[in-house]
Design a protein around this motif. Structure first.
Motif, PDB file in Angstrom:
ATOM      1  N   HIS A  21       5.032  21.969 -25.405  1.00  0.00           N
ATOM      2  CA  HIS A  21       4.106  21.703 -26.506  1.00  0.00           C
ATOM      3  C   HIS A  21       2.793  22.477 -26.344  1.00  0.00           C
ATOM      4  N   GLY A  22       2.658  23.207 -25.251  1.00  0.00           N
ATOM      5  CA  GLY A  22       1.452  23.996 -25.028  1.00  0.00           C
ATOM      6  C   GLY A  22       0.267  23.183 -24.530  1.00  0.00           C
ATOM      7  N   VAL A  23       0.528  21.997 -24.034  1.00  0.00           N
ATOM      8  CA  VAL A  23      -0.547  21.149 -23.518  1.00  0.00           C
ATOM      9  C   VAL A  23      -0.862  21.598 -22.096  1.00  0.00           C
ATOM     10  N   GLU A  24      -2.079  22.052 -21.901  1.00  0.00           N
ATOM     11  CA  GLU A  24      -2.498  22.536 -20.582  1.00  0.00           C
ATOM     12  C   GLU A  24      -3.661  21.743 -20.010  1.00  0.00           C
ATOM     13  N   ASP A  25      -4.440  21.129 -20.882  1.00  0.00           N
ATOM     14  CA  ASP A  25      -5.637  20.421 -20.443  1.00  0.00           C
ATOM     15  C   ASP A  25      -5.322  18.931 -20.257  1.00  0.00           C
ATOM     16  N   TYR A  26      -4.846  18.598 -19.068  1.00  0.00           N
ATOM     17  CA  TYR A  26      -4.571  17.203 -18.739  1.00  0.00           C
ATOM     18  C   TYR A  26      -4.806  16.988 -17.258  1.00  0.00           C
ATOM     19  N   ARG A  27      -4.963  15.725 -16.906  1.00  0.00           N
ATOM     20  CA  ARG A  27      -5.197  15.387 -15.500  1.00  0.00           C
ATOM     21  C   ARG A  27      -3.951  14.769 -14.907  1.00  0.00           C
ATOM     22  N   ALA A  28      -3.733  15.046 -13.648  1.00  0.00           N
ATOM     23  CA  ALA A  28      -2.613  14.484 -12.907  1.00  0.00           C
ATOM     24  C   ALA A  28      -3.125  14.005 -11.556  1.00  0.00           C
ATOM     25  N   HIS A  29      -2.510  12.960 -11.060  1.00  0.00           N
ATOM     26  CA  HIS A  29      -2.893  12.412  -9.762  1.00  0.00           C
ATOM     27  C   HIS A  29      -1.646  12.243  -8.909  1.00  0.00           C
ATOM     28  N   ASP A  30      -1.728  12.672  -7.673  1.00  0.00           N
ATOM     29  CA  ASP A  30      -0.618  12.543  -6.733  1.00  0.00           C
ATOM     30  C   ASP A  30      -0.642  11.140  -6.130  1.00  0.00           C
ATOM     31  N   VAL A  31       0.113  10.228  -6.736  1.00  0.00           N
ATOM     32  CA  VAL A  31       0.107   8.840  -6.272  1.00  0.00           C
ATOM     33  C   VAL A  31       0.846   8.672  -4.955  1.00  0.00           C
ATOM     34  N   LEU A  32       1.591   9.689  -4.543  1.00  0.00           N
ATOM     35  CA  LEU A  32       2.279   9.597  -3.251  1.00  0.00           C
ATOM     36  C   LEU A  32       1.290   9.650  -2.090  1.00  0.00           C
ATOM     37  N   GLN A  33       0.110  10.195  -2.347  1.00  0.00           N
ATOM     38  CA  GLN A  33      -0.916  10.294  -1.311  1.00  0.00           C
ATOM     39  C   GLN A  33      -1.707   9.002  -1.137  1.00  0.00           C
ATOM     40  N   ASP A  34      -1.576   8.073  -2.085  1.00  0.00           N
ATOM     41  CA  ASP A  34      -2.376   6.858  -2.055  1.00  0.00           C
ATOM     42  C   ASP A  34      -1.540   5.661  -2.529  1.00  0.00           C
ATOM     43  N   PRO A  35      -0.963   4.915  -1.601  1.00  0.00           N
ATOM     44  CA  PRO A  35      -0.121   3.774  -1.979  1.00  0.00           C
ATOM     45  C   PRO A  35      -0.853   2.728  -2.823  1.00  0.00           C
ATOM     46  N   ASP A  36      -2.153   2.560  -2.596  1.00  0.00           N
ATOM     47  CA  ASP A  36      -2.918   1.599  -3.400  1.00  0.00           C
ATOM     48  C   ASP A  36      -3.012   2.069  -4.856  1.00  0.00           C
ATOM     49  N   LEU A  37      -3.231   3.356  -5.053  1.00  0.00           N
ATOM     50  CA  LEU A  37      -3.273   3.909  -6.398  1.00  0.00           C
ATOM     51  C   LEU A  37      -1.907   3.792  -7.058  1.00  0.00           C
ATOM     52  N   ARG A  38      -0.861   4.094  -6.301  1.00  0.00           N
ATOM     53  CA  ARG A  38       0.516   4.019  -6.827  1.00  0.00           C
ATOM     54  C   ARG A  38       0.819   2.618  -7.337  1.00  0.00           C
ATOM     55  N   GLN A  39       0.508   1.602  -6.556  1.00  0.00           N
ATOM     56  CA  GLN A  39       0.771   0.233  -6.985  1.00  0.00           C
ATOM     57  C   GLN A  39      -0.223  -0.211  -8.056  1.00  0.00           C
ATOM     58  N   GLY A  40      -1.457   0.227  -7.914  1.00  0.00           N
ATOM     59  CA  GLY A  40      -2.488  -0.162  -8.867  1.00  0.00           C
ATOM     60  C   GLY A  40      -2.193   0.305 -10.283  1.00  0.00           C
ATOM     61  N   ILE A  41      -1.676   1.532 -10.417  1.00  0.00           N
ATOM     62  CA  ILE A  41      -1.374   2.049 -11.755  1.00  0.00           C
ATOM     63  C   ILE A  41      -0.210   1.291 -12.371  1.00  0.00           C
ATOM     64  N   LYS A  42       0.732   0.871 -11.540  1.00  0.00           N
ATOM     65  CA  LYS A  42       1.852   0.068 -12.040  1.00  0.00           C
ATOM     66  C   LYS A  42       1.358  -1.293 -12.523  1.00  0.00           C
ATOM     67  N   ASN A  43       0.459  -1.875 -11.775  1.00  0.00           N
ATOM     68  CA  ASN A  43      -0.107  -3.171 -12.171  1.00  0.00           C
ATOM     69  C   ASN A  43      -0.942  -3.036 -13.439  1.00  0.00           C
ATOM     70  N   TYR A  44      -1.742  -1.980 -13.501  1.00  0.00           N
ATOM     71  CA  TYR A  44      -2.639  -1.751 -14.635  1.00  0.00           C
ATOM     72  C   TYR A  44      -1.862  -1.648 -15.949  1.00  0.00           C
ATOM     73  N   SER A  45      -0.782  -0.881 -15.928  1.00  0.00           N
ATOM     74  CA  SER A  45      -0.018  -0.627 -17.148  1.00  0.00           C
ATOM     75  C   SER A  45       1.092  -1.648 -17.375  1.00  0.00           C
ATOM     76  N   ASN A  46       1.395  -2.411 -16.332  1.00  0.00           N
ATOM     77  CA  ASN A  46       2.546  -3.321 -16.379  1.00  0.00           C
ATOM     78  C   ASN A  46       3.826  -2.522 -16.647  1.00  0.00           C
ATOM     79  N   TRP A  47       3.904  -1.359 -16.034  1.00  0.00           N
ATOM     80  CA  TRP A  47       5.042  -0.452 -16.165  1.00  0.00           C
ATOM     81  C   TRP A  47       5.518  -0.120 -14.753  1.00  0.00           C
ATOM     82  N   PRO A  48       6.795  -0.294 -14.457  1.00  0.00           N
ATOM     83  CA  PRO A  48       7.257  -0.222 -13.067  1.00  0.00           C
ATOM     84  C   PRO A  48       7.464   1.172 -12.481  1.00  0.00           C
TER      85      PRO A  48
END
Length: 98
Positions: free
Chosen positions: A21-48
């Motif tokens: 789609h030509g989308v280039e301007d977006y942010r990405a986060h490596d959740v594998l580097q931070d287990p708290d972030l990985r679980q936190g984003i799942k809790n935040y969105s309620n998406w597993p």
């Protein structure tokens, strides 16, 4: 992982859809580097699952949802709402000219 080097097939699929789609301007986060972030984003969105896609701060879903939106044309419309013209629209015009 990162968009340049996704570490799973689902993340790679999301990156490829955005590229189509030509989308280039977006942010990405490596959740594998931070287990708290990985679980936190799942809790935040309620998406597993990861990756998770947000458009303009609003949770959309995971890879399966983004793929479905890409296939049925909804992603083009959602991008348009954000002021982003999908590169697929230009590709379709080029095909029509041939």
């Amino acid at each position: 992982g990162s968009p340049a080097q996704p570490l799973c097939g689902f993340s790679n699929a999301v990156v490829q859809i955005l590229r189509l789609h030509g989308v280039e301007d977006y942010r990405a986060h490596d959740v594998l580097q931070d287990p708290d972030l990985r679980q936190g984003i799942k809790n935040y969105s309620n998406w597993p699952t990861i990756p998770q896609v947000y458009l303009n701060g609003e949770f959309v879903g995971g890879c399966d949802i983004l793929l479905q939106m890409h296939q049925n044309g909804d992603l083009v419309e959602e991008l348009k709402k954000l002021g982003i013209r999908s590169a697929l629209l230009d590709a379709e015009k080029d095909q029509e000219k041939k």
